[in-house]
Structures are given as structure tokens and as C-alpha cells.
Design a protein around this motif. Sequence first.
Motif, PDB file in Angstrom:
ATOM      1  N   TRP A  56       2.728  -3.866  14.034  1.00 25.85           N
ATOM      2  CA  TRP A  56       3.991  -3.547  14.696  1.00 25.85           C
ATOM      3  C   TRP A  56       3.791  -3.090  16.133  1.00 25.85           C
ATOM      4  O   TRP A  56       4.760  -2.924  16.878  1.00 25.85           O
ATOM      5  CB  TRP A  56       4.787  -2.514  13.895  1.00 25.85           C
ATOM      6  CG  TRP A  56       4.107  -1.179  13.685  1.00 25.85           C
ATOM      7  CD1 TRP A  56       4.331  -0.038  14.394  1.00 25.85           C
ATOM      8  CD2 TRP A  56       3.133  -0.839  12.686  1.00 25.85           C
ATOM      9  NE1 TRP A  56       3.546   0.989  13.900  1.00 25.85           N
ATOM     10  CE2 TRP A  56       2.799   0.522  12.843  1.00 25.85           C
ATOM     11  CE3 TRP A  56       2.501  -1.557  11.669  1.00 25.85           C
ATOM     12  CZ2 TRP A  56       1.860   1.183  12.040  1.00 25.85           C
ATOM     13  CZ3 TRP A  56       1.573  -0.906  10.862  1.00 25.85           C
ATOM     14  CH2 TRP A  56       1.270   0.441  11.057  1.00 25.85           C
TER      15      TRP A  56
ATOM     16  N   HIS B 167       2.501  -4.214   7.889  1.00 31.81           N
ATOM     17  CA  HIS B 167       3.647  -3.445   7.429  1.00 31.81           C
ATOM     18  C   HIS B 167       4.516  -4.374   6.584  1.00 31.81           C
ATOM     19  O   HIS B 167       4.947  -5.413   7.053  1.00 31.81           O
ATOM     20  CB  HIS B 167       4.444  -2.953   8.647  1.00 31.81           C
ATOM     21  CG  HIS B 167       4.968  -1.573   8.524  1.00 31.81           C
ATOM     22  ND1 HIS B 167       5.903  -1.233   7.582  1.00 31.81           N
ATOM     23  CD2 HIS B 167       4.692  -0.445   9.224  1.00 31.81           C
ATOM     24  CE1 HIS B 167       6.183   0.059   7.724  1.00 31.81           C
ATOM     25  NE2 HIS B 167       5.456   0.568   8.698  1.00 31.81           N
TER      26      HIS B 167
ATOM     27  N   TRP C 157       8.001  -6.201   6.829  1.00 30.13           N
ATOM     28  CA  TRP C 157       8.041  -6.822   8.151  1.00 30.13           C
ATOM     29  C   TRP C 157       7.083  -8.011   8.248  1.00 30.13           C
ATOM     30  O   TRP C 157       7.400  -9.020   8.861  1.00 30.13           O
ATOM     31  CB  TRP C 157       7.656  -5.804   9.244  1.00 30.13           C
ATOM     32  CG  TRP C 157       8.613  -4.653   9.404  1.00 30.13           C
ATOM     33  CD1 TRP C 157       9.918  -4.611   8.989  1.00 30.13           C
ATOM     34  CD2 TRP C 157       8.349  -3.393  10.033  1.00 30.13           C
ATOM     35  NE1 TRP C 157      10.475  -3.394   9.322  1.00 30.13           N
ATOM     36  CE2 TRP C 157       9.547  -2.631   9.965  1.00 30.13           C
ATOM     37  CE3 TRP C 157       7.234  -2.829  10.646  1.00 30.13           C
ATOM     38  CZ2 TRP C 157       9.639  -1.344  10.492  1.00 30.13           C
ATOM     39  CZ3 TRP C 157       7.323  -1.547  11.172  1.00 30.13           C
ATOM     40  CH2 TRP C 157       8.519  -0.808  11.099  1.00 30.13           C
TER      41      TRP C 157
ATOM     42  N   ASN D 199       0.844  -1.000   4.849  1.00 31.40           N
ATOM     43  CA  ASN D 199       1.861   0.045   4.985  1.00 31.40           C
ATOM     44  C   ASN D 199       3.123  -0.377   4.248  1.00 31.40           C
ATOM     45  O   ASN D 199       3.647  -1.466   4.485  1.00 31.40           O
ATOM     46  CB  ASN D 199       2.222   0.256   6.460  1.00 31.40           C
ATOM     47  CG  ASN D 199       1.043   0.754   7.266  1.00 31.40           C
ATOM     48  OD1 ASN D 199       0.861   1.951   7.442  1.00 31.40           O
ATOM     49  ND2 ASN D 199       0.207  -0.160   7.738  1.00 31.40           N
TER      50      ASN D 199
ATOM     51  N   PHE E 182      11.714   3.239   4.283  1.00 35.62           N
ATOM     52  CA  PHE E 182      12.526   4.078   5.170  1.00 35.62           C
ATOM     53  C   PHE E 182      13.703   3.318   5.771  1.00 35.62           C
ATOM     54  O   PHE E 182      14.425   3.841   6.607  1.00 35.62           O
ATOM     55  CB  PHE E 182      11.668   4.738   6.260  1.00 35.62           C
ATOM     56  CG  PHE E 182      10.742   3.824   7.025  1.00 35.62           C
ATOM     57  CD1 PHE E 182       9.402   3.725   6.684  1.00 35.62           C
ATOM     58  CD2 PHE E 182      11.217   3.088   8.105  1.00 35.62           C
ATOM     59  CE1 PHE E 182       8.536   2.906   7.411  1.00 35.62           C
ATOM     60  CE2 PHE E 182      10.360   2.271   8.838  1.00 35.62           C
ATOM     61  CZ  PHE E 182       9.013   2.172   8.483  1.00 35.62           C
TER      62      PHE E 182
ATOM     63  N   TRP F 173       4.037   6.338   3.827  1.00 34.96           N
ATOM     64  CA  TRP F 173       4.810   7.310   4.589  1.00 34.96           C
ATOM     65  C   TRP F 173       6.263   7.180   4.146  1.00 34.96           C
ATOM     66  O   TRP F 173       6.822   6.086   4.163  1.00 34.96           O
ATOM     67  CB  TRP F 173       4.724   7.084   6.097  1.00 34.96           C
ATOM     68  CG  TRP F 173       5.684   8.000   6.797  1.00 34.96           C
ATOM     69  CD1 TRP F 173       5.598   9.361   6.881  1.00 34.96           C
ATOM     70  CD2 TRP F 173       6.930   7.640   7.426  1.00 34.96           C
ATOM     71  NE1 TRP F 173       6.695   9.877   7.542  1.00 34.96           N
ATOM     72  CE2 TRP F 173       7.529   8.841   7.886  1.00 34.96           C
ATOM     73  CE3 TRP F 173       7.579   6.429   7.661  1.00 34.96           C
ATOM     74  CZ2 TRP F 173       8.747   8.870   8.547  1.00 34.96           C
ATOM     75  CZ3 TRP F 173       8.798   6.453   8.318  1.00 34.96           C
ATOM     76  CH2 TRP F 173       9.375   7.662   8.762  1.00 34.96           C
TER      77      TRP F 173
ATOM     78  N   ASP G 198      -1.406  11.502  11.224  1.00 36.67           N
ATOM     79  CA  ASP G 198      -0.801  10.834  12.380  1.00 36.67           C
ATOM     80  C   ASP G 198      -0.636  11.928  13.432  1.00 36.67           C
ATOM     81  O   ASP G 198       0.039  12.934  13.183  1.00 36.67           O
ATOM     82  CB  ASP G 198       0.546  10.218  11.967  1.00 36.67           C
ATOM     83  CG  ASP G 198       1.221   9.463  13.107  1.00 36.67           C
ATOM     84  OD1 ASP G 198       1.266  10.004  14.232  1.00 36.67           O
ATOM     85  OD2 ASP G 198       1.710   8.340  12.874  1.00 36.67           O
TER      86      ASP G 198
ATOM     87  N   HIS H 281       2.716  13.659  14.129  1.00 37.35           N
ATOM     88  CA  HIS H 281       3.539  14.179  13.039  1.00 37.35           C
ATOM     89  C   HIS H 281       3.403  15.687  12.814  1.00 37.35           C
ATOM     90  O   HIS H 281       3.443  16.163  11.686  1.00 37.35           O
ATOM     91  CB  HIS H 281       3.224  13.417  11.739  1.00 37.35           C
ATOM     92  CG  HIS H 281       3.694  12.003  11.782  1.00 37.35           C
ATOM     93  ND1 HIS H 281       3.722  11.170  10.686  1.00 37.35           N
ATOM     94  CD2 HIS H 281       4.185  11.252  12.804  1.00 37.35           C
ATOM     95  CE1 HIS H 281       4.193   9.982  11.025  1.00 37.35           C
ATOM     96  NE2 HIS H 281       4.466  10.010  12.304  1.00 37.35           N
TER      97      HIS H 281
ATOM     98  N   VAL I  43      10.217   3.460  13.983  1.00 36.93           N
ATOM     99  CA  VAL I  43      11.495   4.103  13.671  1.00 36.93           C
ATOM    100  C   VAL I  43      11.358   5.604  13.908  1.00 36.93           C
ATOM    101  O   VAL I  43      10.357   6.176  13.523  1.00 36.93           O
ATOM    102  CB  VAL I  43      11.865   3.851  12.198  1.00 36.93           C
ATOM    103  CG1 VAL I  43      13.200   4.504  11.887  1.00 36.93           C
ATOM    104  CG2 VAL I  43      11.922   2.367  11.937  1.00 36.93           C
TER     105      VAL I  43
END
Length: 430
Positions: free
Chosen positions: A56, A100, A103, A127, A131, A179, A254, A257, A430
Amino acid sequence: MHFEIDDEFIAKQNEKRRIEVAADYDYLAGKLRRKNIDIENLTDKAEAFRVAVPSWGVGTGGTRFARFPLPGEPRDVYEKLEDCATVFKLVRSTPAVSLHIPWDKPGDPAELRKFARERGLHFDAMNSNTFQDQRGQKLSYKFGSLTHPDPGVRRQAVEHNIECIEIGKLLGSKALTVWIADGGNFPGQMHSRRALEWYLESMQVIYKALPDNWRVFLEHKLYEPAFYSTVINDWGTSYYCARELGPKALCLVDLGHHAPNVNIEMIVARLIQFGKLAGFHFNDSKYGDDDLDAGSIKPFQLFLIFNELVDAELSSVPDFDPAYMLDQSHNVTDPLESLMMSAAELNRAYLQAHLVDRQELAEAQEKCDPLKALSLLKQAFTTDVAPILAIARERSGGAIDPIDTFRASGYRHRKAEERPSAHRISAGIV
Ligand code: RM4
Ligand code: MN
Ligand code: MN
């Protein structure tokens, strides 16, 4: 035929810089020799360094307000891999790609794997994405996924994660990163303890679906998109869950985060000590989960993180094998240039951490000499290792100056012609 930067072009570009870079390298070699450091050891380490790129990350990212697409952006997973291959060709440290799902959901995983292999690429952690809602999806994740009060939603989210493992198996991946955006926007919205129980229940099912040689990475995040509370909010909660789940569950850090000013290198040290460090999503930030390029805002923090990692590497901590991945949102730069620069920044911090005189540092700590200890770290951090990075890239067939070489190749322009109908790709941070 799709345009590619060929080896001959890279060699020609390198030719222009060779003399200058060799002189800088020799000068640095002399400086390091006086400290009994063999530059060749460091160059070997730079050549061996690896960090995965996020699929991504090759498209332009966006903010909550807008996205400004770049001409020639990849339109599907194959074009994303072409871009990843270009980054890999120039910097040589990024042969792995983190996908991902959905996607990047491949129609034919075997074909995608072959396509990657032909370009020297392979697949890092998968991933999952619970979400956002996907077209045709039965139940909504608006109020949660693995921790939704409705068992049907939880089941759907669990099944999605298991599907990610299944696709990953066909692609040769060996890890799943989970996540979740689950959390509350308002006090009272969710029952804190019950939500965590549901998380564990859901994750236990996913954990059971992991092949023997797979690992699952739990990624915590303090806030956003939920603005009051999140279920997996910090490393402590993540650590507790990883322990409950079993040896294949580890904690992913991450960098974006955490609350501002949190001492992330301490978190890293703790997770190493407890045998639960999965690896990283590298990026940088000033305020929140800004997803800026690694090393752009707090390079000293990045160095201190690598200082912990290298210390663990040199002291042979058992089972120490962290996965390094980038997770960034490139809003105003060419994403490929950002990825190349970020990969180099990580390699730089890694080499600088190798320059720390660990024996002297141990002595300074023993003698309670904080000034000496800090100065040893600073000495390493302020050493310019750029010539080592350049020579390491060149020796492994990459570019002495990847970004200039990329620009001179006209790659972006060629892709703009080849990929005309580039409308909004679904990927974006996002
Ligand atoms: C999240 C988190 C995840 C990433 C998504 C796109 O903030 O960092 O790792 O998969 O963004
Ligand atoms: Mn992340
Ligand atoms: Mn993030």
C-alpha cells in the motif's frame, strides 16, 4: 513490454559517482581503523540488511481531507509489484513485500507468486483488513470486528483472517499481522473487559489456523479511528494477549501507534527481554500516527531503537528474529522515492548502532558515568555512514544514488504513459 530500469543504466549512473564515493569511503575507512573498526564488516552488514515494503506504500496516500494521486500510480497488485521491484533494484535491501487483503487479493496466487519470483521478490507478513467494509460484505465492521458484540460479525472477521492465512500459504508468506480498528468513540460505548475477552476468543480461533512455521503479529494502536479507546491500545495489552495465545503470537511495534514522547526504545527492550518482539512497522511522526517517512522527524529515536536491536543481535538473545517492515503514507512525495529513502534511513540507523563501542558503554554504565555513556551513543549517531551505504548498494548491483538514478530514468513519466486510467486505487493508509 513494461518499462524497467535496466542494470546497464544503473551502472552508467554509478560510473559518474564512483570516484567521489570511493574517496569518501577510503577516508571513512581510515577514521574507523583508528578505532579498530574494519569498514568491510560494516559494509557486509549493510548489504545483508533487509526491510519489507508495504504494497500500500507504492500508491499515493491520503489524509482525512484529500488524496492527490500521482500520474502512473499502480492500478493493481501486479503493477504494485512492478514498483516494488524497481525500489528493490535500486536499493537492494527490499526484496520482500507485505500484502494487504483484500486490497491485494490475487485471482491466482500461484501466478502472483511466480510474477514476484521473476523479479527477485517474495512475500512478507500478510495484513488482514477488518477496519473497513468491502463491497458485498454481509455484516458491517462499523462497530468493531474481532470484538463486535454480535458473534456473527466476530465470526466473519475471524474467517477473513483465516482466508488471509490461506492466501499467504499459497504465496509463501509465513506471518499474519492483525491490526484491528475496534474501539469506542465515546465513554460507555463498549465494555472494556468484555471486548478484550472477545478479542482473545476470536484470536484463539485464528491462532489455531496458523501452520506450524507461521507466526501471528499483534499490532497495537493507541487511538484512531476510534478516538476514545481502542481494544489493543498499548504494548502491555498486546503482550498479555500474545502470552495468552501462545509461542507463535508476538507483538508488532508500529512507531506511530504511541502517545507523543513515549519512550519506544524502552518498549522494544522490554519486548526483546520477554521474547515477544515480532518486529516493526517503521515510519515517523510528530503528533499522532502521521505515517511520515522513517527517520524524517526523530532520527535519534530511530537510532536508539536500533541500538536496542543491535545490542540484542550482538548478545545473541535466543530466538531474536524481528521482522522489519515499512508502513508509511506518502502524501506529498513520489512514493517510490520515499520508500527508497526510508529503506536507506533504516540501514543507516542499523550501521550507526553497530558503531557503538559496547565494551566502553558497559564500563561507563558500571562506573555510573552518564556523560560518557551518552557521548558514546552520540559518537556513533553522528558518524556519517553514507559512503558505506552507497558502496553496499553498488556492490550488490544497486544504485550509488537511488533517487537521482530513479529520476534520471524517467520511470514515473513512462509509467504515467503505460498506466493511463489510473483512478483511485483502493489502498491508502486509514
Ligand atoms: C493502520 C495500521 C496497519 C496498516 C493500516 C493501513 O494504521 O498501521 O498496520 O495496515 O494502517
Ligand atoms: Mn502499521
Ligand atoms: Mn498506522
